[in-house]
Write a protein that holds these residues in place. Structure first.
Motif, PDB file in Angstrom:
ATOM      1  N   SER A  34      -1.714  -0.887   6.264  1.00 64.77           N
ATOM      2  CA  SER A  34      -1.169   0.405   7.015  1.00 64.77           C
ATOM      3  C   SER A  34      -0.681   0.428   8.448  1.00 64.77           C
ATOM      4  CB  SER A  34      -2.113   1.392   6.584  1.00 64.77           C
ATOM      5  OG  SER A  34      -3.202   1.227   7.069  1.00 64.77           O
ATOM      6  N   GLY A  35      -1.678  -0.789   8.986  1.00 61.36           N
ATOM      7  CA  GLY A  35      -1.351  -0.667  10.398  1.00 61.36           C
ATOM      8  C   GLY A  35       0.023  -1.292  10.895  1.00 61.36           C
ATOM      9  N   TYR A  38       2.341   1.521  11.238  1.00 60.46           N
ATOM     10  CA  TYR A  38       2.339   2.462  12.381  1.00 60.46           C
ATOM     11  C   TYR A  38       3.042   1.663  13.694  1.00 60.46           C
ATOM     12  CZ  TYR A  38      -0.656   5.608  10.183  1.00 60.46           C
ATOM     13  OH  TYR A  38      -0.999   6.739   9.222  1.00 60.46           O
ATOM     14  N   ARG A  39       2.956   0.059  13.397  1.00 62.11           N
ATOM     15  CA  ARG A  39       3.331  -0.682  14.487  1.00 62.11           C
ATOM     16  C   ARG A  39       4.937  -0.886  14.246  1.00 62.11           C
ATOM     17  NH1 ARG A  39       0.479  -5.067  16.827  1.00 62.11           N
ATOM     18  NH2 ARG A  39      -2.008  -4.416  16.557  1.00 62.11           N
ATOM     19  N   VAL A 103       0.892   1.499  20.306  1.00 66.02           N
ATOM     20  CA  VAL A 103       0.892   1.834  19.067  1.00 66.02           C
ATOM     21  C   VAL A 103       0.023   3.205  19.007  1.00 66.02           C
ATOM     22  CG1 VAL A 103      -0.826   0.008  18.304  1.00 66.02           C
ATOM     23  CG2 VAL A 103       0.726   1.299  16.615  1.00 66.02           C
ATOM     24  N   SER A 104      -1.201   3.119  19.750  1.00 65.95           N
ATOM     25  CA  SER A 104      -2.278   4.190  19.706  1.00 65.95           C
ATOM     26  C   SER A 104      -1.539   5.739  19.769  1.00 65.95           C
ATOM     27  CB  SER A 104      -3.627   4.055  20.439  1.00 65.95           C
ATOM     28  OG  SER A 104      -4.047   3.066  20.106  1.00 65.95           O
ATOM     29  N   ALA A 107       0.472   6.354  16.612  1.00 64.93           N
ATOM     30  CA  ALA A 107      -0.540   6.721  15.500  1.00 64.93           C
ATOM     31  C   ALA A 107      -1.337   8.001  15.544  1.00 64.93           C
ATOM     32  CB  ALA A 107      -1.407   5.408  15.196  1.00 64.93           C
ATOM     33  N   ARG A 113       1.797  10.497  11.123  1.00 65.61           N
ATOM     34  CA  ARG A 113       0.473  10.043  10.245  1.00 65.61           C
ATOM     35  C   ARG A 113       0.971  10.946   8.769  1.00 65.61           C
ATOM     36  NH1 ARG A 113      -3.118   7.445  12.477  1.00 65.61           N
ATOM     37  NH2 ARG A 113      -3.951   6.954  10.441  1.00 65.61           N
ATOM     38  N   ARG A 134      -7.159   2.508   8.973  1.00 64.01           N
ATOM     39  CA  ARG A 134      -8.427   3.173   9.627  1.00 64.01           C
ATOM     40  C   ARG A 134      -8.803   4.250   8.846  1.00 64.01           C
ATOM     41  NH1 ARG A 134      -6.775  -0.397  11.925  1.00 64.01           N
ATOM     42  NH2 ARG A 134      -6.705  -0.633  14.489  1.00 64.01           N
ATOM     43  N   ASP A 135      -7.860   4.903   8.069  1.00 61.18           N
ATOM     44  CA  ASP A 135      -8.194   5.981   7.497  1.00 61.18           C
ATOM     45  C   ASP A 135      -7.914   5.963   5.960  1.00 61.18           C
ATOM     46  OD1 ASP A 135      -5.559   5.773   7.479  1.00 61.18           O
ATOM     47  OD2 ASP A 135      -5.101   8.008   7.742  1.00 61.18           O
ATOM     48  N   ARG A 184      -7.932   0.786  22.549  1.00 63.90           N
ATOM     49  CA  ARG A 184      -7.568   1.166  21.228  1.00 63.90           C
ATOM     50  C   ARG A 184      -8.775   1.892  20.343  1.00 63.90           C
ATOM     51  NH1 ARG A 184      -4.204  -1.939  17.795  1.00 63.90           N
ATOM     52  NH2 ARG A 184      -5.207  -4.135  18.657  1.00 63.90           N
ATOM     53  N   ASP A 188      -8.587   5.172  18.644  1.00 67.85           N
ATOM     54  CA  ASP A 188      -8.599   5.497  17.403  1.00 67.85           C
ATOM     55  C   ASP A 188     -10.063   6.298  16.777  1.00 67.85           C
ATOM     56  OD1 ASP A 188      -6.603   3.704  16.956  1.00 67.85           O
ATOM     57  OD2 ASP A 188      -7.814   2.060  16.582  1.00 67.85           O
ATOM     58  N   ARG A 191      -9.124  10.491  18.432  1.00 72.77           N
ATOM     59  CA  ARG A 191      -7.921  11.210  18.080  1.00 72.77           C
ATOM     60  C   ARG A 191      -8.491  12.264  17.335  1.00 72.77           C
ATOM     61  NH1 ARG A 191      -5.129   6.568  14.965  1.00 72.77           N
ATOM     62  NH2 ARG A 191      -6.168   6.951  12.750  1.00 72.77           N
TER      63      ARG A 191
HETATM   64  O1   DC Z   1      -4.795  -2.522  12.454  1.00 68.97           O
HETATM   65  P1   DC Z   1      -3.618  -2.507  13.465  1.00 68.97           P
HETATM   66  O2   DC Z   1      -4.265  -3.138  14.967  1.00 68.97           O
HETATM   67  O3   DC Z   1      -2.329  -3.537  13.202  1.00 68.97           O
HETATM   68  O4   DC Z   1      -3.169  -1.094  13.572  1.00 68.97           O
HETATM   69  C1   DC Z   1      -2.194  -0.760  14.512  1.00 68.97           C
HETATM   70  C2   DC Z   1      -2.519   0.596  15.175  1.00 68.97           C
HETATM   71  O5   DC Z   1      -2.394   1.815  14.177  1.00 68.97           O
HETATM   72  C3   DC Z   1      -3.930   1.026  15.744  1.00 68.97           C
HETATM   73  O6   DC Z   1      -3.969   1.451  17.035  1.00 68.97           O
HETATM   74  C4   DC Z   1      -4.557   2.025  14.890  1.00 68.97           C
HETATM   75  C5   DC Z   1      -3.336   2.423  13.956  1.00 68.97           C
HETATM   76  N1   DC Z   1      -3.723   2.755  12.651  1.00 68.97           N
HETATM   77  C6   DC Z   1      -3.979   4.053  12.027  1.00 68.97           C
HETATM   78  O7   DC Z   1      -4.166   4.794  13.015  1.00 68.97           O
HETATM   79  N2   DC Z   1      -4.196   4.127  10.755  1.00 68.97           N
HETATM   80  C7   DC Z   1      -4.023   3.279   9.869  1.00 68.97           C
HETATM   81  N3   DC Z   1      -4.137   3.733   8.709  1.00 68.97           N
HETATM   82  C8   DC Z   1      -3.894   1.984  10.350  1.00 68.97           C
HETATM   83  C9   DC Z   1      -3.654   1.748  11.694  1.00 68.97           C
END
Ligand code: DC
Length: 230
Positions: A34-35, A38-39, A103-104, A107, A113, A134-135, A184, A188, A191
């Motif tokens: 899922s990251g 967002y990227r 990216v933060s 996201a 989201r 993350r979620d 980050r 993370d 937020r």
């Molecule tokens: O896991 P990563 O480092 O590739 O994630 C990139 C960014 O996306 C990181 O700053 C957190 C965010 N992210 C998020 O908010 N929710 C998710 N489910 C996955 C990543």
């Protein structure tokens, strides 16, 4: 055999993607990073001039959300899924420091989201999926049968990302990466929307001193246990 949903959450660069991908491949499940989604949205912002310094043009991004198509396709060479943005393979570009550094805030935008969570839930509607982020255990799949929360020290995570970039021949500076990892983590966790936190029913894994093979064995054991196979 009945398929389950597996949610793997944790801090950035803690190796959760590697373990999630390996598990999915081993048990024949779909894997979604899922990251990477967002990227990909962040890369879209960079490529389309939606950033002025660190500020995002949120109004334009909200209008553009419908024009951002993210998909995953298996790369036969690596055996792993690559990320596509509007039909173009962006797997390497989304891992660059430039995207990591922007990216933060992307996201953290509620409308981003909402759109990505809806797509993620759609991808997992038939179960048989391993998703990391993350979620995932808290918001995307609160009913996942197996939830894991992964952590490791910031220094170890920075070193891993440094090694990864170097191996790909991309520029990398350890101190910059460490600062980015810590920043980050802070964003993370603090937020307003879906902050990173361990779901009450998630298993905790600190992999600071585990090898990839050890983590993999641990995760497969948790999967087998959850499915009543061991
Ligand atoms: O896991 P990563 O480092 O590739 O994630 C990139 C960014 O996306 C990181 O700053 C957190 C965010 N992210 C998020 O908010 N929710 C998710 N489910 C996955 C990543």
């Amino acid at each position: 055999m009945k398929k389950i949903t597996i949610a793997i959450d944790g801090f950035s660069s803690c190796g959760k993607s590697t373990m999630a991908k390996d598990l999915a491949r081993e048990i024949g499940y779909i894997y979604i990073d899922s990251g990477a989604m967002y990227r990909a949205v962040t890369l879209f912002c960079l490529d389309n001039g939606l950033f002025t310094g660190d500020d995002i043009d949120t109004e334009r991004l909200e209008q553009e959300m419908g024009n951002i198509r993210i998909s995953f396709r298996l790369n036969p060479e690596t055996g792993r899924p690559d990320t596509y943005l509007n039909g173009v393979n962006v797997e390497n570009r989304i891992r660059s420091m430039e995207v990591s550094a922007h990216v933060s805030p992307v996201a953290a935008l509620p409308f981003v989201r909402q759109a990505l969570v809806a797509q993620q839930q759609q991808m997992g509607r038939e179960k048989g999926i391993v998703m990391d982020g993350r979620d995932i255990g808290t918001t995307v799949f609160p009913d996942a049968e197996l939830k894991v929360f992964v952590t490791a020290s910031p220094e170890i995570r920075a070193q891993r990302r440094y090694d990864e970039l170097k191996a790909k021949g991309q520029p990398a500076d350890y101190e910059d990466i460490l600062a980015n990892v810590k920043q980050r983590d802070d964003i993370d966790q603090h937020r307003a929307v879906s902050p990173l936190r361990r779901a009450d029913d998630a298993l905790l894994l600190d992999n600071s001193h585990l090898t990839i093979a050890e983590q993999k064995a641990w995760l497969i054991e948790q999967y087998r246990r959850t499915c009543g196979l061991s």
